[in-house]
Design a protein around this motif. Structure first.
Motif, PDB file in Angstrom:
ATOM      1  N   LYS A 119       0.841  -1.191   0.000  1.00 13.12           N
ATOM      2  CA  LYS A 119       0.000   0.000   0.000  1.00 13.12           C
ATOM      3  C   LYS A 119       0.880   1.247   0.000  1.00 13.12           C
ATOM      4  CE  LYS A 119      -3.952  -2.165   2.295  1.00 13.12           C
ATOM      5  NZ  LYS A 119      -4.924  -2.084   3.415  1.00 13.12           N
ATOM      6  N   THR A 120       0.503   2.240  -0.805  1.00 15.95           N
ATOM      7  CA  THR A 120       1.345   3.414  -1.030  1.00 15.95           C
ATOM      8  C   THR A 120       0.706   4.672  -0.452  1.00 15.95           C
ATOM      9  OG1 THR A 120       2.264   2.450  -3.051  1.00 15.95           O
ATOM     10  CG2 THR A 120       2.444   4.838  -2.809  1.00 15.95           C
ATOM     11  N   SER A 121       1.553   5.545   0.099  1.00 13.88           N
ATOM     12  CA  SER A 121       1.086   6.812   0.651  1.00 13.88           C
ATOM     13  C   SER A 121       2.196   7.856   0.537  1.00 13.88           C
ATOM     14  CB  SER A 121       0.707   6.650   2.130  1.00 13.88           C
ATOM     15  OG  SER A 121       0.440   7.907   2.742  1.00 13.88           O
ATOM     16  N   PRO A 122       1.831   9.116   0.328  1.00  8.19           N
ATOM     17  CA  PRO A 122       2.833  10.177   0.436  1.00  8.19           C
ATOM     18  C   PRO A 122       3.244  10.352   1.888  1.00  8.19           C
ATOM     19  CG  PRO A 122       0.671  11.142   0.172  1.00  8.19           C
ATOM     20  CD  PRO A 122       0.490   9.651  -0.011  1.00  8.19           C
ATOM     21  N   SER A 123       4.435  10.875   2.089  1.00  5.19           N
ATOM     22  CA  SER A 123       4.922  11.149   3.434  1.00  5.19           C
ATOM     23  C   SER A 123       4.373  12.476   3.943  1.00  5.19           C
ATOM     24  CB  SER A 123       6.446  11.220   3.427  1.00  5.19           C
ATOM     25  OG  SER A 123       6.881  12.423   2.794  1.00  5.19           O
ATOM     26  N   THR A 124       4.770  12.812   5.145  1.00  3.77           N
ATOM     27  CA  THR A 124       4.636  14.179   5.623  1.00  3.77           C
ATOM     28  C   THR A 124       5.112  15.140   4.533  1.00  3.77           C
ATOM     29  OG1 THR A 124       5.444  13.271   7.726  1.00  3.77           O
ATOM     30  CG2 THR A 124       5.236  15.686   7.562  1.00  3.77           C
ATOM     31  N   THR A 125       4.464  16.278   4.393  1.00  2.00           N
ATOM     32  CA  THR A 125       4.911  17.278   3.424  1.00  2.00           C
ATOM     33  C   THR A 125       6.294  17.801   3.794  1.00  2.00           C
ATOM     34  OG1 THR A 125       2.652  17.951   2.928  1.00  2.00           O
ATOM     35  CG2 THR A 125       4.399  19.519   2.381  1.00  2.00           C
ATOM     36  N   ILE A 126       7.160  17.878   2.796  1.00  5.02           N
ATOM     37  CA  ILE A 126       8.492  18.457   2.956  1.00  5.02           C
ATOM     38  C   ILE A 126       8.480  19.828   2.295  1.00  5.02           C
ATOM     39  CG2 ILE A 126      10.940  18.243   2.340  1.00  5.02           C
ATOM     40  CD1 ILE A 126      10.461  15.202   2.197  1.00  5.02           C
ATOM     41  N   VAL A 127       8.917  20.837   3.028  1.00 11.36           N
ATOM     42  CA  VAL A 127       9.026  22.188   2.474  1.00 11.36           C
ATOM     43  C   VAL A 127      10.509  22.550   2.429  1.00 11.36           C
ATOM     44  CG1 VAL A 127       8.406  24.614   2.689  1.00 11.36           C
ATOM     45  CG2 VAL A 127       6.774  22.837   3.379  1.00 11.36           C
ATOM     46  N   VAL A 128      11.034  22.774   1.221  1.00 12.34           N
ATOM     47  CA  VAL A 128      12.445  23.126   1.055  1.00 12.34           C
ATOM     48  C   VAL A 128      12.595  24.640   1.126  1.00 12.34           C
ATOM     49  CG1 VAL A 128      14.464  22.985  -0.452  1.00 12.34           C
ATOM     50  CG2 VAL A 128      12.851  21.066  -0.336  1.00 12.34           C
ATOM     51  N   MET A 129      13.460  25.079   2.042  1.00 10.35           N
ATOM     52  CA  MET A 129      13.697  26.504   2.281  1.00 10.35           C
ATOM     53  C   MET A 129      15.070  26.899   1.725  1.00 10.35           C
ATOM     54  SD  MET A 129      10.915  27.075   3.969  1.00 10.35           S
ATOM     55  CE  MET A 129      11.171  28.655   4.786  1.00 10.35           C
ATOM     56  N   PRO A 130      15.256  28.180   1.376  1.00  6.28           N
ATOM     57  CA  PRO A 130      16.543  28.593   0.812  1.00  6.28           C
ATOM     58  C   PRO A 130      17.677  28.488   1.816  1.00  6.28           C
ATOM     59  CG  PRO A 130      15.148  30.497   1.251  1.00  6.28           C
ATOM     60  CD  PRO A 130      14.291  29.281   1.449  1.00  6.28           C
ATOM     61  N   GLY A 131      18.854  28.077   1.333  1.00  2.88           N
ATOM     62  CA  GLY A 131      20.021  27.978   2.198  1.00  2.88           C
ATOM     63  C   GLY A 131      20.562  29.331   2.597  1.00  2.88           C
ATOM     64  N   PHE A 132      20.371  30.312   1.732  1.00  5.85           N
ATOM     65  CA  PHE A 132      20.758  31.677   2.080  1.00  5.85           C
ATOM     66  C   PHE A 132      19.758  32.639   1.447  1.00  5.85           C
ATOM     67  CE2 PHE A 132      23.026  30.760  -1.863  1.00  5.85           C
ATOM     68  CZ  PHE A 132      22.811  31.891  -2.634  1.00  5.85           C
ATOM     69  N   THR A 133      19.652  33.816   2.033  1.00  9.34           N
ATOM     70  CA  THR A 133      18.756  34.831   1.515  1.00  9.34           C
ATOM     71  C   THR A 133      19.550  36.081   1.154  1.00  9.34           C
ATOM     72  OG1 THR A 133      18.282  35.551   3.781  1.00  9.34           O
ATOM     73  CG2 THR A 133      16.719  34.031   2.759  1.00  9.34           C
ATOM     74  N   GLY A 245      14.923  60.913  -8.062  1.00  8.98           N
ATOM     75  CA  GLY A 245      14.055  60.076  -7.243  1.00  8.98           C
ATOM     76  C   GLY A 245      14.715  58.777  -6.847  1.00  8.98           C
ATOM     77  N   PRO A 246      13.989  57.927  -6.115  1.00 10.00           N
ATOM     78  CA  PRO A 246      14.569  56.667  -5.642  1.00 10.00           C
ATOM     79  C   PRO A 246      14.658  55.627  -6.747  1.00 10.00           C
ATOM     80  CG  PRO A 246      12.291  56.820  -4.946  1.00 10.00           C
ATOM     81  CD  PRO A 246      12.626  58.138  -5.587  1.00 10.00           C
ATOM     82  N   THR A 247      15.725  54.861  -6.735  1.00  8.95           N
ATOM     83  CA  THR A 247      15.899  53.737  -7.641  1.00  8.95           C
ATOM     84  C   THR A 247      16.793  52.723  -6.942  1.00  8.95           C
ATOM     85  OG1 THR A 247      16.516  53.085  -9.898  1.00  8.95           O
ATOM     86  CG2 THR A 247      17.922  54.712  -8.827  1.00  8.95           C
ATOM     87  N   SER A 248      17.176  51.675  -7.626  1.00  7.47           N
ATOM     88  CA  SER A 248      18.056  50.672  -7.022  1.00  7.47           C
ATOM     89  C   SER A 248      18.714  49.853  -8.117  1.00  7.47           C
ATOM     90  CB  SER A 248      17.278  49.733  -6.086  1.00  7.47           C
ATOM     91  OG  SER A 248      16.282  49.014  -6.804  1.00  7.47           O
ATOM     92  N   VAL A 249      19.768  49.174  -7.729  1.00  4.78           N
ATOM     93  CA  VAL A 249      20.472  48.227  -8.588  1.00  4.78           C
ATOM     94  C   VAL A 249      19.975  46.830  -8.227  1.00  4.78           C
ATOM     95  CG1 VAL A 249      22.751  47.321  -9.196  1.00  4.78           C
ATOM     96  CG2 VAL A 249      22.471  49.755  -8.706  1.00  4.78           C
ATOM     97  N   GLU A 250      19.840  45.948  -9.209  1.00  5.45           N
ATOM     98  CA  GLU A 250      19.367  44.589  -8.947  1.00  5.45           C
ATOM     99  C   GLU A 250      20.546  43.633  -8.822  1.00  5.45           C
ATOM    100  OE1 GLU A 250      15.806  42.408 -10.910  1.00  5.45           O
ATOM    101  OE2 GLU A 250      17.603  41.652 -11.913  1.00  5.45           O
ATOM    102  N   PHE A 251      20.552  42.859  -7.727  1.00  4.04           N
ATOM    103  CA  PHE A 251      21.556  41.820  -7.509  1.00  4.04           C
ATOM    104  C   PHE A 251      20.898  40.451  -7.672  1.00  4.04           C
ATOM    105  CE2 PHE A 251      23.810  45.282  -5.712  1.00  4.04           C
ATOM    106  CZ  PHE A 251      25.140  44.920  -5.529  1.00  4.04           C
ATOM    107  N   SER A 252      21.511  39.602  -8.476  1.00  4.54           N
ATOM    108  CA  SER A 252      21.101  38.201  -8.578  1.00  4.54           C
ATOM    109  C   SER A 252      22.253  37.359  -8.058  1.00  4.54           C
ATOM    110  CB  SER A 252      20.770  37.820 -10.019  1.00  4.54           C
ATOM    111  OG  SER A 252      20.485  36.429 -10.117  1.00  4.54           O
ATOM    112  N   VAL A 253      22.036  36.675  -6.937  1.00  4.07           N
ATOM    113  CA  VAL A 253      23.083  35.904  -6.273  1.00  4.07           C
ATOM    114  C   VAL A 253      22.671  34.438  -6.286  1.00  4.07           C
ATOM    115  CG1 VAL A 253      24.451  35.618  -4.172  1.00  4.07           C
ATOM    116  CG2 VAL A 253      23.578  37.882  -4.796  1.00  4.07           C
ATOM    117  N   GLY A 254      23.327  33.647  -7.129  1.00  7.34           N
ATOM    118  CA  GLY A 254      22.964  32.240  -7.222  1.00  7.34           C
ATOM    119  C   GLY A 254      21.508  32.043  -7.582  1.00  7.34           C
ATOM    120  N   GLY A 255      20.943  32.951  -8.381  1.00  6.63           N
ATOM    121  CA  GLY A 255      19.547  32.830  -8.786  1.00  6.63           C
ATOM    122  C   GLY A 255      18.565  33.507  -7.860  1.00  6.63           C
ATOM    123  N   ARG A 256      19.015  33.988  -6.693  1.00  7.95           N
ATOM    124  CA  ARG A 256      18.138  34.728  -5.788  1.00  7.95           C
ATOM    125  C   ARG A 256      18.301  36.216  -6.079  1.00  7.95           C
ATOM    126  NH1 ARG A 256      20.145  30.313  -3.823  1.00  7.95           N
ATOM    127  NH2 ARG A 256      19.106  28.993  -2.301  1.00  7.95           N
TER     128      ARG A 256
END
Length: 266
Positions: A119-133, A245-256
């Motif tokens: 008999k087959t069942s999914p496990s507890t839900t796993i939520v993957v969180m980012p290693g760094f922000t 006026g206000p503006t900003s530069v965009e940083f992409s770090v490892g896809g974040r």
């Protein structure tokens, strides 16, 4: 049989193990059964961790007593098979294994697949969180049109991971703002990474053909320890025609991706 354990198991990319499982209920006893546990496809999960594999199944009976079984790992590393598992029924039994997420594990919800006695069942839900922000770092900076350069940046924080590999960092100027890296007479294509303690490392980047972005390869984020933080920045300036006026530069770090410190153009 149904998902067992806490509501969610949170795994940090490159972090420690969690214990997703299932629970089995029955009013009668059963002979020992075969149990298989399969990882989800394409989610970069593993049994145990990369440095410390764990091929055990834990079975906890209604009284809270536990028994462990050692499984056989499939050739492709995605499935564990356990033979002659005593489900300790009647009552409610909980089964679980130890899993972790790799540094490249996609973020979001996923789960394992348990097959218990056919008999087959999914496990507890796993939520993957980012290693760094990555988030805006530091107070706003003021850039005078046609004036001196400023140094907007972002903050990087370790969320509970180990061994973060070097990352690709891409820094992009705001569209249509007529800004540049450095100044017209002194271009600056460098990224500075500051870690707690005051040490800095400087990386030379490659500029895009349109002059709007810099790419830096193999950047050490300098956040080796859980909870540690670093700051990275670039040098930019505003032209005489840059909108006020206000503006900003965009940083992409490892896809974040994150905006930098706010740049107030005056």
């Amino acid at each position: 049989m149904a998902p067992g354990g806490p509501p969610d198991v949170e795994l940090v990319q490159g972090g420690p193990v969690g214990y997703p499982g299932v629970h089995v209920e029955a009013d009668v006893a059963f002979d020992p059964v075969s149990v298989s546990v399969a990882l989800p496809t394409g989610r970069d999960l593993r049994f145990g961790t990369q440095t410390l594999p764990d091929h055990q199944l834990t079975v906890q009976n209604t009284s809270g007593q536990t028994t462990t079984y050692t499984g056989v790992l499939s050739a492709d590393g995605t499935t564990l098979v356990f033979s002659d598992v005593d489900l300790a029924l009647p009552g409610t039994t909980v089964l679980w294994v130890a899993v972790s997420a790799g540094h490249d594990a996609p973020l979001g919800a996923t789960g394992l697949t348990f097959t218990v006695g056919g008999k087959t069942s999914p496990s507890t839900t796993i939520v993957v969180m980012p290693g760094f922000t990555v988030s805006p770092g530091g107070d706003p900076v003021t850039a005078e049109r046609g004036g001196d350069p400023v140094y907007p940046g972002v903050e990087v924080r370790n969320n509970g991971t180990q061994g973060i590999p070097p990352q690709t960092v891409i820094v992009t100027l705001p569209a249509g703002a007529d800004m540049r890296f450095g100044t017209p007479t002194s271009p600056d294509h460098q990224l500075t990474v500051w870690k707690a303690g005051g040490n800095t490392t400087v990386y030379a980047g490659s500029i895009s053909a349109d002059g709007q972005s810099l790419t830096f390869s193999d950047v050490d984020l300098e956040v080796a320890n859980v909870g540690s933080q670093s700051v990275m920045w670039v040098c930019v300036s505003a032209a005489d025609t840059t909108p006020v006026g206000p503006t900003s530069v965009e940083f992409s770090v490892g896809g974040r991706t994150s905006p930098s410190t706010t740049v107030d153009v005056i």
